[in-house]
Design an enzyme around this catalytic site. Structure first.
Site, short mmCIF file in Angstrom:
data_model
loop_
_atom_site.label_atom_id
_atom_site.label_comp_id
_atom_site.label_asym_id
_atom_site.label_seq_id
_atom_site.Cartn_x
_atom_site.Cartn_y
_atom_site.Cartn_z
N GLU A 128 6.47 8.41 -5.86
CA GLU A 128 5.75 7.59 -6.84
C GLU A 128 4.38 7.11 -6.34
OE1 GLU A 128 8.45 5.67 -10.02
OE2 GLU A 128 9.03 4.82 -8.09
N HIS A 157 4.59 -1.75 -5.89
CA HIS A 157 5.62 -1.27 -6.82
C HIS A 157 6.97 -1.71 -6.29
CE1 HIS A 157 7.98 1.03 -9.57
NE2 HIS A 157 8.54 1.72 -8.59
N HIS A 185 13.46 0.14 -14.64
CA HIS A 185 12.95 0.63 -13.36
C HIS A 185 12.45 -0.49 -12.45
CE1 HIS A 185 10.25 3.92 -11.30
NE2 HIS A 185 10.66 3.01 -10.44
N HIS A 236 11.39 -2.89 -7.42
CA HIS A 236 12.53 -2.84 -8.34
C HIS A 236 13.28 -4.17 -8.30
CE1 HIS A 236 12.59 1.67 -7.02
NE2 HIS A 236 11.59 1.42 -7.85
#
Length: 239
Positions: A78, A97, A167, A99
């Site tokens: 990613e 990023h 996500h 989760h």
């Protein structure tokens, strides 16, 4: 020219901070735009954030590919999240990023994530939601190419945070420290919003309060104070 040794240390430390605060676990990553090459960014090779050391950092172009054609280490799939946001937002110098389990419920319920504490003003008045299925159909939910990354970046727009359905979320900020702080307090705000909603109607920050608190958190000595605190809690072995 910026001291790249210090820069790599700080990016590795940012990974350790996010791991210590529970924002990332085996998954998740943080990057920093290269200060001397704005068309490049630094991101670890594929490794759990708690274990990242400065030597793990790779240099990428804004197409998401390694700047060194001889690079043999495996990158995060990613990395296109980071590449597309840097491409779309020249003022952004760091991307996170994650989760976060506290944030995830807001990605699947239609309930907006909204600042309710003054330390969360950084996340802004608008937190958009991106659903990869809308344009790309059934996938594994990962941002696996630049086209998907650019679609995510469009959903982010000029905001600080974008939710990703089922996500997690991605954070964009003007500095590494600010991106990490925004990710940490977005998670805290999400937890408190869930808790407060069980007690009754929640009184969120007004747009004006979000502007004022966000500006306060961005004051350099305030950023330095929070960064020092977070860094003191992180595992700094081998850094």
């Amino acid at each position: 020219m910026a001291n790249e040794t210090d820069l790599r240390h700080d990016v590795a430390l940012a990974n350790r901070i996010l791991a210590r605060e529970g924002v990332v676990d085996a998954y998740g990553h943080v990057s920093r735009r290269h200060p001397d090459r704005p068309d490049r960014f630094l991101l670890s090779c594929s490794r759990s954030p708690e274990l990242v050391v400065p030597a793990d950092l790779m240099e990428f172009r804004l197409d998401g590919e390694a700047a060194d054609p001889a690079e043999q280490r495996k990158p995060y799939l990613e990395r296109y999240i980071h590449a597309a946001i840097y491409e779309a937002r020249p003022e952004v110098n760091s991307v996170v990023h994650n989760h976060s389990s506290a944030v995830l419920p807001f990605t699947v319920t239609g309930t907006p994530l909204r600042p309710l504490i003054h330390t969360a003003g950084l996340i802004g008045a608008t937190v958009p939601l991106w659903d990869i299925r809308d344009r790309f159909g059934d996938t594994n939910l990962l941002v696996a190419n630049l086209e998907q990354g650019r679609d995510l970046a469009r959903a982010l727009g000029t905001n600080t945070l974008v939710l990703m359905r089922g996500h997690g979320c991605s954070v964009a900020a003007a500095s590494l420290e600010e991106a990490v702080i925004a990710a940490v307090y977005a998670q805290l705000n999400a937890t408190l919003q869930m808790n407060a909603a069980q007690l009754g109607d929640v009184k969120f920050l007004s747009d004006g309060e979000i502007r004022e608190t966000g500006a306060l958190i961005r004051v350099p000595n305030v950023v330095a104070r929070v960064w020092e605190y977070l860094a003191s809690r992180a595992d700094r072995r081998n850094l």
